[in-house]
Design a protein around this motif. Structure first.
Motif, PDB file in Angstrom:
ATOM      1  N   ARG A   1      -2.934 -71.738  34.687  1.00  0.00           N
ATOM      2  CA  ARG A   1      -2.236 -70.267  33.923  1.00  0.00           C
ATOM      3  C   ARG A   1      -3.061 -70.270  32.649  1.00  0.00           C
ATOM      4  O   ARG A   1      -3.321 -69.251  32.279  1.00  0.00           O
ATOM      5  CB  ARG A   1      -0.914 -70.414  33.775  1.00  0.00           C
ATOM      6  CG  ARG A   1      -0.273 -69.865  35.165  1.00  0.00           C
ATOM      7  CD  ARG A   1       1.349 -69.523  34.966  1.00  0.00           C
ATOM      8  NE  ARG A   1       1.673 -68.413  35.509  1.00  0.00           N
ATOM      9  CZ  ARG A   1       2.952 -68.165  35.958  1.00  0.00           C
ATOM     10  NH1 ARG A   1       3.838 -69.267  35.952  1.00  0.00           N
ATOM     11  NH2 ARG A   1       3.230 -67.181  36.755  1.00  0.00           N
ATOM     12  N   ARG A   2      -2.912 -71.326  31.745  1.00  0.00           N
ATOM     13  CA  ARG A   2      -3.747 -71.079  30.463  1.00  0.00           C
ATOM     14  C   ARG A   2      -5.279 -70.981  30.657  1.00  0.00           C
ATOM     15  O   ARG A   2      -5.777 -70.202  29.854  1.00  0.00           O
ATOM     16  CB  ARG A   2      -3.430 -72.266  29.533  1.00  0.00           C
ATOM     17  CG  ARG A   2      -2.023 -72.643  29.087  1.00  0.00           C
ATOM     18  CD  ARG A   2      -2.012 -73.595  28.128  1.00  0.00           C
ATOM     19  NE  ARG A   2      -1.951 -74.939  28.622  1.00  0.00           N
ATOM     20  CZ  ARG A   2      -0.855 -75.569  29.151  1.00  0.00           C
ATOM     21  NH1 ARG A   2       0.151 -75.358  29.304  1.00  0.00           N
ATOM     22  NH2 ARG A   2      -1.285 -76.709  29.661  1.00  0.00           N
ATOM     23  N   MET A   3      -5.756 -71.475  31.698  1.00  0.00           N
ATOM     24  CA  MET A   3      -7.253 -71.537  31.814  1.00  0.00           C
ATOM     25  C   MET A   3      -7.713 -69.887  32.435  1.00  0.00           C
ATOM     26  O   MET A   3      -8.827 -69.574  32.139  1.00  0.00           O
ATOM     27  CB  MET A   3      -7.729 -72.589  32.695  1.00  0.00           C
ATOM     28  CG  MET A   3      -7.731 -73.993  32.317  1.00  0.00           C
ATOM     29  SD  MET A   3      -8.138 -75.169  33.498  1.00  0.00           S
ATOM     30  CE  MET A   3     -10.043 -75.064  33.644  1.00  0.00           C
ATOM     31  N   TYR A   4      -6.823 -69.411  33.266  1.00  0.00           N
ATOM     32  CA  TYR A   4      -7.166 -68.441  34.159  1.00  0.00           C
ATOM     33  C   TYR A   4      -6.081 -67.442  33.949  1.00  0.00           C
ATOM     34  O   TYR A   4      -4.997 -67.257  34.742  1.00  0.00           O
ATOM     35  CB  TYR A   4      -7.281 -68.529  35.488  1.00  0.00           C
ATOM     36  CG  TYR A   4      -8.403 -69.546  35.634  1.00  0.00           C
ATOM     37  CD1 TYR A   4      -9.818 -69.132  35.457  1.00  0.00           C
ATOM     38  CD2 TYR A   4      -8.213 -70.854  36.156  1.00  0.00           C
ATOM     39  CE1 TYR A   4     -10.826 -70.022  35.731  1.00  0.00           C
ATOM     40  CE2 TYR A   4      -9.483 -71.610  36.271  1.00  0.00           C
ATOM     41  CZ  TYR A   4     -10.725 -71.444  36.021  1.00  0.00           C
ATOM     42  OH  TYR A   4     -11.823 -72.132  36.097  1.00  0.00           O
ATOM     43  N   PRO A   5      -5.946 -66.442  32.864  1.00  0.00           N
ATOM     44  CA  PRO A   5      -4.764 -65.696  32.628  1.00  0.00           C
ATOM     45  C   PRO A   5      -4.338 -64.689  33.948  1.00  0.00           C
ATOM     46  O   PRO A   5      -3.475 -64.008  33.716  1.00  0.00           O
ATOM     47  CB  PRO A   5      -5.054 -64.943  31.502  1.00  0.00           C
ATOM     48  CG  PRO A   5      -6.059 -65.743  30.858  1.00  0.00           C
ATOM     49  CD  PRO A   5      -6.846 -66.622  31.695  1.00  0.00           C
ATOM     50  N   PHE A   6      -5.333 -64.502  34.660  1.00  0.00           N
ATOM     51  CA  PHE A   6      -5.032 -63.459  35.887  1.00  0.00           C
ATOM     52  C   PHE A   6      -4.277 -63.966  36.789  1.00  0.00           C
ATOM     53  O   PHE A   6      -3.588 -63.213  37.280  1.00  0.00           O
ATOM     54  CB  PHE A   6      -6.326 -63.059  36.547  1.00  0.00           C
ATOM     55  CG  PHE A   6      -6.992 -64.409  37.373  1.00  0.00           C
ATOM     56  CD1 PHE A   6      -6.491 -64.652  38.309  1.00  0.00           C
ATOM     57  CD2 PHE A   6      -8.291 -64.836  36.733  1.00  0.00           C
ATOM     58  CE1 PHE A   6      -7.189 -65.772  38.856  1.00  0.00           C
ATOM     59  CE2 PHE A   6      -8.718 -66.052  37.326  1.00  0.00           C
ATOM     60  CZ  PHE A   6      -8.262 -66.363  38.554  1.00  0.00           C
ATOM     61  N   LEU A   7      -3.853 -65.309  36.597  1.00  0.00           N
ATOM     62  CA  LEU A   7      -2.627 -65.629  37.372  1.00  0.00           C
ATOM     63  C   LEU A   7      -1.316 -65.285  37.239  1.00  0.00           C
ATOM     64  O   LEU A   7      -0.408 -65.434  38.004  1.00  0.00           O
ATOM     65  CB  LEU A   7      -2.785 -67.313  37.281  1.00  0.00           C
ATOM     66  CG  LEU A   7      -3.856 -67.980  38.191  1.00  0.00           C
ATOM     67  CD1 LEU A   7      -3.980 -69.269  37.772  1.00  0.00           C
ATOM     68  CD2 LEU A   7      -3.972 -67.712  39.474  1.00  0.00           C
ATOM     69  N   ASP A   8      -1.236 -64.636  35.876  1.00  0.00           N
ATOM     70  CA  ASP A   8       0.006 -63.899  35.531  1.00  0.00           C
ATOM     71  C   ASP A   8      -0.093 -62.570  35.966  1.00  0.00           C
ATOM     72  O   ASP A   8       0.983 -61.957  35.764  1.00  0.00           O
ATOM     73  CB  ASP A   8       0.012 -63.927  33.963  1.00  0.00           C
ATOM     74  CG  ASP A   8       0.355 -65.708  33.314  1.00  0.00           C
ATOM     75  OD1 ASP A   8       1.075 -66.120  34.155  1.00  0.00           O
ATOM     76  OD2 ASP A   8      -0.425 -65.776  32.441  1.00  0.00           O
ATOM     77  N   LEU A   9      -0.957 -62.093  36.647  1.00  0.00           N
ATOM     78  CA  LEU A   9      -0.762 -60.628  36.958  1.00  0.00           C
ATOM     79  C   LEU A   9      -0.012 -60.403  38.036  1.00  0.00           C
ATOM     80  O   LEU A   9       0.789 -59.156  37.958  1.00  0.00           O
ATOM     81  CB  LEU A   9      -2.339 -60.047  37.202  1.00  0.00           C
ATOM     82  CG  LEU A   9      -3.135 -59.982  35.888  1.00  0.00           C
ATOM     83  CD1 LEU A   9      -4.520 -59.467  36.480  1.00  0.00           C
ATOM     84  CD2 LEU A   9      -2.926 -59.136  34.807  1.00  0.00           C
ATOM     85  N   PRO A  10       0.154 -61.155  39.038  1.00  0.00           N
ATOM     86  CA  PRO A  10       1.048 -60.622  40.069  1.00  0.00           C
ATOM     87  C   PRO A  10       2.430 -60.857  39.754  1.00  0.00           C
ATOM     88  O   PRO A  10       2.754 -61.293  38.667  1.00  0.00           O
ATOM     89  CB  PRO A  10       0.642 -61.777  41.147  1.00  0.00           C
ATOM     90  CG  PRO A  10      -0.697 -62.364  41.005  1.00  0.00           C
ATOM     91  CD  PRO A  10      -0.910 -62.090  39.522  1.00  0.00           C
ATOM     92  N   ARG A  11       3.232 -60.392  40.926  1.00  0.00           N
ATOM     93  CA  ARG A  11       4.566 -60.210  40.563  1.00  0.00           C
ATOM     94  C   ARG A  11       5.272 -61.529  40.100  1.00  0.00           C
ATOM     95  O   ARG A  11       6.274 -61.635  39.592  1.00  0.00           O
ATOM     96  CB  ARG A  11       5.413 -59.348  41.489  1.00  0.00           C
ATOM     97  CG  ARG A  11       6.939 -59.202  41.485  1.00  0.00           C
ATOM     98  CD  ARG A  11       7.374 -58.134  42.204  1.00  0.00           C
ATOM     99  NE  ARG A  11       7.354 -58.262  43.732  1.00  0.00           N
ATOM    100  CZ  ARG A  11       8.383 -58.798  44.447  1.00  0.00           C
ATOM    101  NH1 ARG A  11       9.504 -59.251  43.947  1.00  0.00           N
ATOM    102  NH2 ARG A  11       8.270 -58.845  45.701  1.00  0.00           N
ATOM    103  N   GLY A  12       4.788 -62.475  40.872  1.00  0.00           N
ATOM    104  CA  GLY A  12       5.390 -63.833  40.845  1.00  0.00           C
ATOM    105  C   GLY A  12       4.716 -64.752  41.520  1.00  0.00           C
ATOM    106  O   GLY A  12       3.581 -64.468  42.554  1.00  0.00           O
TER     107      GLY A  12
END
Length: 204
Positions: free
Chosen positions: A122-133
């Protein structure tokens, strides 16, 4: 008659981000035959899968070091160099996921991943925080392709299984989703995914 797709669920490894343990180990164990032996006998796929199930790295390392003490440094290198195993994102499939979110689609993620390495990802790839969960196997002690993990994800995120589409690169995980009553497609690249989504009435 298929239900229209209302929920889209992405796997992560080899769908959104690349994963290959050979990347650091080609340096750590340069000899290809020895490296293959190491992955077949020491830090095996099944050994690593237990971390995805929730086993901590200290226990995992101790278990295999007890059997191969002469390989201790190489064993500990797995976690120490994990970040090198996930060197880049698949920008084309990430773009599909972002496009679905931007279009108002309900997007979540379901992954076999160790809890701590997922925090690193998640720190390396911030797009992993874009989905609802996200449902992370290592956080709940369930693994794909067990039907229970799909049922847990659907319950936690309020998904109608028949109206849920799962996208995964591994055949048995796709079959697990279908066994749980989901619709599912195997990820074979972004172009194929676009075509599969279109066939299911999802424009991207």
């Amino acid at each position: 008659m298929r239900e229209p797709i209302r929920h889209i669920v992405f796997d992560i490894g080899k769908v959104l981000i690349h994963y290959d343990p050979n990347l650091p180990y080609s340096r750590i164990i340069p000899d290809e035959a020895e490296r293959r032996w190491f992955f077949d006998n020491v830090c095996t796929h099944d050994w690593n899968l237990e971390q995805d199930r929730g086993r901590g790295w200290a226990e995992a390392e101790a278990e295999v070091i007890a059997r191969y003490p002469e390989r201790e440094e190489q064993i500990r290198a797995f976690r120490l160099n994990w970040h090198e195993m996930v060197p880049y994102a698949y920008e084309d499939s990430v773009a599909i996921m972002k496009g679905l979110i931007d279009a108002g689609r309900d997007v979540t993620m379901l992954t076999n991943f160790a809890a701590d390495t997922f925090r690193d990802a998640r720190r390396m790839y911030p797009f992993l925080d874009l989905p609802r969960g996200v449902t992370v196997s290592g956080e709940i002690g369930l693994l794909k392709p067990d039907v229970a993990i799909y049922q847990r994800h659907a319950a936690d995120f309020g998904l109608d299984p028949a109206a849920s589409l799962f996208i995964d690169d591994v055949t048995v995980n796709v079959e697990g989703a279908r066994a749980a009553g989901w619709q599912a497609v195997q990820f074979l690249g972004a172009d194929k995914l676009r075509a599969d989504l279109k066939d299911l009435g999802v424009e991207v």
